[in-house]
Design a protein around this motif. Structure first.
Motif, PDB file in Angstrom:
ATOM      1  N   GLY A  34      49.422  43.735  43.616  1.00 42.61           N
ATOM      2  CA  GLY A  34      49.958  44.841  44.413  1.00 42.61           C
ATOM      3  C   GLY A  34      50.815  45.821  43.625  1.00 42.61           C
ATOM      4  O   GLY A  34      51.604  46.561  44.207  1.00 42.61           O
ATOM      5  N   HIS A  35      50.674  45.852  42.291  1.00 37.54           N
ATOM      6  CA  HIS A  35      51.496  46.767  41.481  1.00 37.54           C
ATOM      7  C   HIS A  35      51.238  48.231  41.840  1.00 37.54           C
ATOM      8  O   HIS A  35      52.112  49.076  41.656  1.00 37.54           O
ATOM      9  CB  HIS A  35      51.214  46.580  39.986  1.00 37.54           C
ATOM     10  N   HIS A  36      50.030  48.521  42.301  1.00 36.29           N
ATOM     11  CA  HIS A  36      49.695  49.916  42.620  1.00 36.29           C
ATOM     12  C   HIS A  36      50.494  50.422  43.812  1.00 36.29           C
ATOM     13  O   HIS A  36      50.588  51.616  44.034  1.00 36.29           O
ATOM     14  CB  HIS A  36      48.200  50.055  42.882  1.00 36.29           C
ATOM     15  N   PRO A  40      47.176  54.720  40.056  1.00 30.06           N
ATOM     16  CA  PRO A  40      47.148  54.108  38.732  1.00 30.06           C
ATOM     17  C   PRO A  40      45.781  54.326  38.091  1.00 30.06           C
ATOM     18  O   PRO A  40      44.764  54.408  38.787  1.00 30.06           O
ATOM     19  CB  PRO A  40      47.360  52.617  38.992  1.00 30.06           C
ATOM     20  N   LEU A  41      45.794  54.440  36.759  1.00 35.94           N
ATOM     21  CA  LEU A  41      44.567  54.756  36.027  1.00 35.94           C
ATOM     22  C   LEU A  41      44.416  53.780  34.867  1.00 35.94           C
ATOM     23  O   LEU A  41      45.338  53.613  34.072  1.00 35.94           O
ATOM     24  CB  LEU A  41      44.682  56.202  35.502  1.00 35.94           C
ATOM     25  N   VAL A  42      43.276  53.119  34.805  1.00 38.63           N
ATOM     26  CA  VAL A  42      42.987  52.258  33.659  1.00 38.63           C
ATOM     27  C   VAL A  42      41.944  52.974  32.824  1.00 38.63           C
ATOM     28  O   VAL A  42      40.831  53.233  33.280  1.00 38.63           O
ATOM     29  CB  VAL A  42      42.482  50.866  34.097  1.00 38.63           C
ATOM     30  N   SER A  43      42.344  53.336  31.611  1.00 35.13           N
ATOM     31  CA  SER A  43      41.514  54.215  30.795  1.00 35.13           C
ATOM     32  C   SER A  43      41.029  53.467  29.557  1.00 35.13           C
ATOM     33  O   SER A  43      41.815  52.833  28.863  1.00 35.13           O
ATOM     34  CB  SER A  43      42.384  55.415  30.377  1.00 35.13           C
ATOM     35  N   ALA A  44      39.735  53.540  29.279  1.00 36.36           N
ATOM     36  CA  ALA A  44      39.212  52.939  28.053  1.00 36.36           C
ATOM     37  C   ALA A  44      38.250  53.913  27.406  1.00 36.36           C
ATOM     38  O   ALA A  44      37.733  54.828  28.053  1.00 36.36           O
ATOM     39  CB  ALA A  44      38.522  51.613  28.335  1.00 36.36           C
ATOM     40  N   ALA A  45      38.035  53.729  26.115  1.00 39.91           N
ATOM     41  CA  ALA A  45      37.099  54.576  25.376  1.00 39.91           C
ATOM     42  C   ALA A  45      36.550  53.784  24.210  1.00 39.91           C
ATOM     43  O   ALA A  45      37.178  52.841  23.725  1.00 39.91           O
ATOM     44  CB  ALA A  45      37.807  55.834  24.868  1.00 39.91           C
ATOM     45  N   SER A  46      35.364  54.184  23.770  1.00 38.91           N
ATOM     46  CA  SER A  46      34.753  53.465  22.664  1.00 38.91           C
ATOM     47  C   SER A  46      33.726  54.343  21.981  1.00 38.91           C
ATOM     48  O   SER A  46      32.988  55.080  22.635  1.00 38.91           O
ATOM     49  CB  SER A  46      34.084  52.212  23.225  1.00 38.91           C
ATOM     50  N   PRO A 104      52.671  54.066  40.080  1.00 41.40           N
ATOM     51  CA  PRO A 104      52.744  55.526  40.088  1.00 41.40           C
ATOM     52  C   PRO A 104      54.150  56.027  40.421  1.00 41.40           C
ATOM     53  O   PRO A 104      54.838  55.441  41.247  1.00 41.40           O
ATOM     54  CB  PRO A 104      51.772  55.934  41.196  1.00 41.40           C
ATOM     55  N   VAL A 105      54.546  57.096  39.748  1.00 37.95           N
ATOM     56  CA  VAL A 105      55.820  57.764  40.009  1.00 37.95           C
ATOM     57  C   VAL A 105      55.465  59.216  40.322  1.00 37.95           C
ATOM     58  O   VAL A 105      54.605  59.788  39.655  1.00 37.95           O
ATOM     59  CB  VAL A 105      56.725  57.715  38.754  1.00 37.95           C
ATOM     60  N   PRO A 106      56.105  59.815  41.359  1.00 34.39           N
ATOM     61  CA  PRO A 106      55.726  61.191  41.705  1.00 34.39           C
ATOM     62  C   PRO A 106      55.851  62.154  40.523  1.00 34.39           C
ATOM     63  O   PRO A 106      56.692  61.976  39.646  1.00 34.39           O
ATOM     64  CB  PRO A 106      56.731  61.556  42.814  1.00 34.39           C
ATOM     65  N   GLN A 107      54.997  63.170  40.539  1.00 30.88           N
ATOM     66  CA  GLN A 107      54.991  64.194  39.480  1.00 30.88           C
ATOM     67  C   GLN A 107      56.372  64.828  39.331  1.00 30.88           C
ATOM     68  O   GLN A 107      57.062  65.057  40.330  1.00 30.88           O
ATOM     69  CB  GLN A 107      53.978  65.278  39.851  1.00 30.88           C
ATOM     70  N   GLY A 108      56.785  65.073  38.099  1.00 26.97           N
ATOM     71  CA  GLY A 108      58.027  65.803  37.846  1.00 26.97           C
ATOM     72  C   GLY A 108      59.266  64.929  37.770  1.00 26.97           C
ATOM     73  O   GLY A 108      60.326  65.406  37.399  1.00 26.97           O
ATOM     74  N   ILE A 109      59.148  63.656  38.122  1.00 25.55           N
ATOM     75  CA  ILE A 109      60.316  62.760  38.043  1.00 25.55           C
ATOM     76  C   ILE A 109      60.268  62.026  36.708  1.00 25.55           C
ATOM     77  O   ILE A 109      59.323  61.284  36.436  1.00 25.55           O
ATOM     78  CB  ILE A 109      60.313  61.764  39.218  1.00 25.55           C
TER      79      ILE A 109
END
Lengths: 113, 479
Positions: free
Chosen positions: B236-238, B153-159, B173-178
């Motif tokens: 535990g969502h990750h 999982p990725l938590v992305s921020a920008a400013s 997370p879900v495997p790539q391509g699904i």
């Protein structure tokens, strides 16, 4: 700027347009604009987001750097378009037909930190 | 991957975390999950510092920090994990020093490097969750791609300036391509490319160094990032197995939080706005149906995709040959009429300063005309378009001139009538902040035909106003 008010006999739609993430610089540094736009385009087709983008470029943009907003007549990469707070992809993108009181938000994606 | 282990909390943990553990929804299990978690913070700057403070304070057991930069005094108004006494120290070491003072219990892992396609998978694979606290799009796409492939999982921020954005990606997370799961009707979690398939053109990108940044705005986003990370780990969502145990509703409905703060407006005008985003895209380059053909860890390590090229980073910018550049001291001699080799005398010409008007407002070389770099690129775009519309040749047509003069000062466009046929015309000098934009500006001015087919010299000043301060005028208010 004179043609931003449509002819009185033509039907119009009231909408709000917001700019964020620096795009407001292109529109007289103002983040929110309450607009009255024609309900149909020149071919009498209902006004869509594509029509709105063109309308904004012609009537609302004060900065000459239009390529900061559109490239090849489409919204430039790095700008999100939100229709009533939902990604426009969920609403049909450019083909979405504008409804009275819609809120359209244009926000440029940020990368700094 | 660290597994959840049940144990009693130590007395110190009980005391230290008591106030957060009694909040509804937390409790012992959640705290133990935090203690057993490994978080990677990429970037120890304006987002990374506040984020790291709260991640450490909350008791996340292993905290890795990636950054290759050193602390500068201009960082300190927002990068609150550093200090005046640690200017010059590696940011990672400085921040860890601060975090150890705050909470000595976690293990802190320094990664004294920038994240690169070469090291990204190695580093990211050691953690459960990633915080993207970086400052450029190329690294943002790289982080997201590796997180997709490693299922993090990725938590992305920008400013930038007075705006901030935050989004939770790839969670769970879900495997790539699904792109669809039997029995799941809601959108699957998107990756960074699903939300932002294409980077903006480089001319539309602004960095904190060039455009400025409000400390509280970036701080707010960093703290919100830590908040989302703590939520994911504590619950535990990750680790949720969305493939075999699909939830009825999305755990984190795809959304983007937008924060705007307005220096020109009165109090209480700042706004938070949360907007709904689309989920995983079937056509996404990184996680969509055909993505395994586009993106692999081996490929990334070998340079495919090329992130710098995809985002056209400033590092890939124009480099002028030395004969098209002059030093600050040469320019000073030209101004003062004291050139050492009079036979190669360069005429005084026009000086264009491409810094933003706020930078320019603190001071400039006498006579300089301010044309902010963005405006100059705009002018170049106009000229290019006109050229594509059939206006051939290096000379500027009248129509192009009219369009350009709405962006560029006429002094630059005009040529004096009596000089038209002379061998050489007064040159154009370009100066910027540090000598990067000016090189590109020279090239753009030439493309616009302002070198009059080679009759007019266009050169840049090496090292920009920074060099002017260092070599010529130490009292110059460089910013």
């Amino acid at each position: 700027m004179g043609d931003s008010v449509p002819a009185p006999d033509k039907p119009t739609i009231p909408i709000t347009v917001d700019f964020s993430g620096g795009l407001e610089m292109l529109f007289s540094n103002q983040k929110r604009h309450s607009l009255t736009i024609p309900a149909t385009d020149s071919n009498e087709k209902p006004a869509t987001i594509a029509f709105l983008i063109d309308h904004l470029c012609k009537n609302l943009m004060t900065d000459p750097r239009s390529e900061m907003f559109v490239l090849d007549k489409h919204i430039r990469p790095g700008i999100l378009v939100l229709i009533n707070d939902a990604d426009w992809e969920l609403e049909g993108e450019e083909a979405y037909e504008l409804q009275p009181k819609d809120n359209i938000l244009f926000v440029s994606t940020l990368h700094g930190g | 991957m660290a597994q959840y282990t049940d144990r009693a909390l130590t007395e110190e943990e009980m005391e230290r975390y008591s106030r957060q553990m009694i909040v509804p929804g937390m409790g012992k299990d959640a705290q133990l999950r935090l203690i057993n978690s490994k978080v990677l913070i990429i970037g120890a700057g304006g987002l990374g510092c506040p984020a790291a403070q709260y991640i450490a304070g909350a008791g996340v057991g292993t905290i890795g920090i990636v950054d290759g930069d050193v602390v500068e005094i201009s960082n300190l108004h927002r990068q609150v994990g550093h200090s005046t006494t640690r200017v010059g120290m590696m940011k990672v070491d400085s921040l860890i020093t601060h975090l150890k003072g705050l909470n000595p219990l976690p293990s802190y892992i320094p990664h004294l490097t920038h994240l690169t396609p070469h090291n990204a998978a190695d580093i990211i694979s050691q953690y459960d969750l990633v915080l993207d606290c970086t400052d450029n799009p190329a690294t943002r796409y790289l982080i997201s791609d590796v997180c997709v492939l490693l299922e993090k999982p990725l938590v992305s921020a920008a400013s930038v300036q007075a705006s901030g954005q935050l989004t939770v990606l790839n969670c769970p997370p879900v495997p790539q391509g699904i792109t669809s799961i039997l029995g799941v009707t809601h959108p699957l979690p998107p990756c960074y490319r699903c939300c932002f398939p294409k980077p903006p053109p480089p001319s539309a990108m602004t960095t904190c160094g060039e455009a400025g940044i409000v400390g509280t705005v970036v701080g707010m986003m960093g703290i919100a990032q830590a908040g989302e990370a703590i939520k994911i780990l504590a619950k535990g969502h990750h680790r949720a197995d969305i493939l075999n145990d699909p939830p009825h509703e999305p755990t984190f409905p795809p959304s983007l939080l937008i924060y705007s703060y307005d220096l020109e407006k009165g109090p209480s005008s700042a706004t938070f706005r949360s907007v709904r985003m689309a989920g995983r895209r079937k056509t996404c380059f990184a996680c969509g149906d055909n993505s395994p053909q586009n993106l692999t860890l081996e490929g990334i390590q070998k340079g495919t995709p090329n992130y710098d090229q995809f985002c056209s980073l400033p590092s890939a910018k124009v480099t002028l040959p030395m004969e098209d550049r002059i030093s600050a001291s040469t320019y000073k001699d030209i101004l003062a009429g004291t050139q050492s080799e009079p036979e190669q005398k360069i005429l005084q010409g026009i000086l264009i300063d491409t810094r933003e008007k706020e930078h320019f407002s603190f001071g400039a070389i006498p006579g300089a005309i301010n044309v902010p770099f963005g405006k100059l690129l705009t002018a170049a775009a106009i000229a290019k378009r006109e050229k594509q519309n059939g206006q051939e040749g290096r000379e500027i047509s009248k129509e192009t001139y009219e369009r350009l003069s709405s962006v560029l000062p006429r002094e630059i466009l005009d040529q004096e009538e009596d000089k038209k046929d002379k061998e050489s015309e007064p040159p154009i000098f370009v100066v910027c902040r540090r000598g990067h934009d000016s090189q590109e500006a020279v090239e753009k001015l030439r493309e616009m035909g302002l070198d009059r087919g080679g009759k007019r010299k266009i050169v840049d000043i090496i090292g920009g106003m920074k060099a002017w301060k260092e070599e010529i005028d130490p009292s110059f208010p460089f910013i």
